[in-house]
Design a protein around this motif. Structure first.
Motif, PDB file in Angstrom:
ATOM      1  N   TYR A 150     -41.144  -5.703 -10.285  1.00  0.00           N
ATOM      2  CA  TYR A 150     -40.886  -4.788  -9.141  1.00  0.00           C
ATOM      3  C   TYR A 150     -41.367  -3.363  -9.448  1.00  0.00           C
ATOM      4  O   TYR A 150     -41.449  -2.958 -10.535  1.00  0.00           O
ATOM      5  CB  TYR A 150     -39.249  -4.712  -8.900  1.00  0.00           C
ATOM      6  CG  TYR A 150     -38.691  -5.576  -8.177  1.00  0.00           C
ATOM      7  CD1 TYR A 150     -39.131  -6.002  -6.728  1.00  0.00           C
ATOM      8  CD2 TYR A 150     -37.714  -6.799  -8.641  1.00  0.00           C
ATOM      9  CE1 TYR A 150     -38.588  -7.305  -6.261  1.00  0.00           C
ATOM     10  CE2 TYR A 150     -37.330  -7.923  -8.129  1.00  0.00           C
ATOM     11  CZ  TYR A 150     -37.715  -8.182  -6.992  1.00  0.00           C
ATOM     12  OH  TYR A 150     -37.214  -9.311  -6.071  1.00  0.00           O
ATOM     13  N   VAL A 151     -41.826  -2.618  -8.415  1.00  0.00           N
ATOM     14  CA  VAL A 151     -42.202  -1.173  -8.375  1.00  0.00           C
ATOM     15  C   VAL A 151     -41.122  -0.638  -7.950  1.00  0.00           C
ATOM     16  O   VAL A 151     -40.634  -0.599  -7.015  1.00  0.00           O
ATOM     17  CB  VAL A 151     -43.230  -0.972  -7.478  1.00  0.00           C
ATOM     18  CG1 VAL A 151     -43.692   0.392  -7.716  1.00  0.00           C
ATOM     19  CG2 VAL A 151     -44.491  -1.950  -7.741  1.00  0.00           C
ATOM     20  N   LEU A 152     -40.417   0.143  -9.197  1.00  0.00           N
ATOM     21  CA  LEU A 152     -39.234   0.917  -8.973  1.00  0.00           C
ATOM     22  C   LEU A 152     -39.707   2.460  -8.721  1.00  0.00           C
ATOM     23  O   LEU A 152     -40.819   2.896  -8.992  1.00  0.00           O
ATOM     24  CB  LEU A 152     -38.451   0.837 -10.295  1.00  0.00           C
ATOM     25  CG  LEU A 152     -37.974  -0.711 -10.616  1.00  0.00           C
ATOM     26  CD1 LEU A 152     -37.007  -0.726 -11.858  1.00  0.00           C
ATOM     27  CD2 LEU A 152     -37.284  -1.308  -9.379  1.00  0.00           C
ATOM     28  N   ALA A 153     -38.300   3.047  -8.338  1.00  0.00           N
ATOM     29  CA  ALA A 153     -38.788   4.514  -7.950  1.00  0.00           C
ATOM     30  C   ALA A 153     -38.979   5.226  -9.351  1.00  0.00           C
ATOM     31  O   ALA A 153     -39.676   6.312  -9.415  1.00  0.00           O
ATOM     32  CB  ALA A 153     -37.499   5.099  -7.372  1.00  0.00           C
ATOM     33  N   THR A 154     -38.627   4.959 -10.709  1.00  0.00           N
ATOM     34  CA  THR A 154     -38.637   5.678 -11.671  1.00  0.00           C
ATOM     35  C   THR A 154     -39.975   5.234 -12.473  1.00  0.00           C
ATOM     36  O   THR A 154     -40.461   5.883 -13.374  1.00  0.00           O
ATOM     37  CB  THR A 154     -37.617   5.112 -12.811  1.00  0.00           C
ATOM     38  OG1 THR A 154     -37.542   3.595 -12.831  1.00  0.00           O
ATOM     39  CG2 THR A 154     -36.286   5.601 -12.343  1.00  0.00           C
TER      40      THR A 154
END
Length: 271
Positions: A150-154
């Motif tokens: 997943y592409v996370l906000a962090t």
């Protein structure tokens, strides 16, 4: 059609012993030999005489194009019948927002070197319901998964030093069916593709950050509502207990009054 030419062998053998007119006579009349002395004839076929010349007709036949195979209309039933099988990729509920050809590398900490993970197509897929975005890359020939996370906000992506066609990022990858902290490097065929990947990656991370903030706010609001409901329920319970205690007290007082009045009624009058 074959043309046959008959030549008198005797006349050919006696050319030097016979006067010239006689030679002409025998040559022009080859069939005048007497039956008692059969002449030896030499039969030459035109086809044999022409055998020394190139066989152009035969070569033309060889050079002629082969005739097309005729369709006999015969049908052969297959020995084994194969049924269609539905193949799922796991991407049916997702929309591709990025699709680029590239080559992926991972950093091997033990060997302290970069190792090729595979060459194929990298995709950013957004789920239709949850809105989550994941990065998936498969090898072009075997379709083996090279990256899946997943592409996370962090997450942050940055350009590779010394190569403007490559970029780097950290991720908890699940390509090998277990979470691993990986450092990836991806290389594209052009600088434009690399910039497009980095921009899209950053936009997705920002959108996930706002989504997480909204989720946190919603969770906090839900928690406050839950606490207020619990406080109200606790207050109602306290009030209910107070009412019950008051009712019990009143009941006890009434019972005591009744008992006292009965005692008074039961005592004898004073004389």
């Amino acid at each position: 059609m074959t043309v046959t030419t008959t030549v008198n062998l005797d006349s050919l053998l006696c050319v030097n012993l016979t006067p010239l007119p006689s030679l002409y006579k025998k040559t022009l009349n080859p069939n005048t030999s007497s039956p008692a002395e059969p002449s030896k004839r030499l039969t030459l076929h035109k086809s044999n005489m022409a055998s020394k010349e190139p066989d152009h007709e035969h070569r033309e036949d060889d050079d002629a194009p082969a005739a097309d195979d005729e369709d006999t209309g015969a049908q052969v039933a297959p020995i084994v019948r194969l049924e269609e099988v539905a193949v799922t990729t796991g991407e049916e509920e997702e929309d591709a927002i990025l699709d680029l050809k590239s080559k992926l590398y991972r950093f091997d900490k033990d060997g302290n070197q970069w190792k090729e993970r595979g060459a194929g197509t990298v995709k950013l897929l957004k789920h239709k319901k949850t809105g989550k975005v994941r990065l998936v890359m498969r090898q072009s020939k075997t379709l083996k998964i090279c990256a899946n996370h997943y592409v996370l906000a962090t997450m942050t992506v940055q350009e590779h030093a010394g190569n403007d066609k490559s970029c780097l990022w950290h991720a908890s990858d699940f390509a090998d069916d277990e979470l691993k902290d990986e450092l990836f490097c991806i290389r594209f065929a052009s600088v434009e593709n690399c910039k497009s990947f980095m921009e899209t990656f950053r936009e997705v991370a920002e959108s996930q950050k706002s989504t997480e903030e909204n989720k946190e706010a919603s969770a906090a609001a839900g928690l406050l509502e839950k606490l207020s409901v619990e406080e109200k329920e606790a207050k109602d319970k306290v009030e209910e207990k107070d009412v019950k205690a008051k009712e019990e007290t009143e009941t006890k007082e009434d019972t005591k009054k009744v008992d006292d009045s009965e005692k008074k009624d039961g005592e004898p009058a004073s004389t």
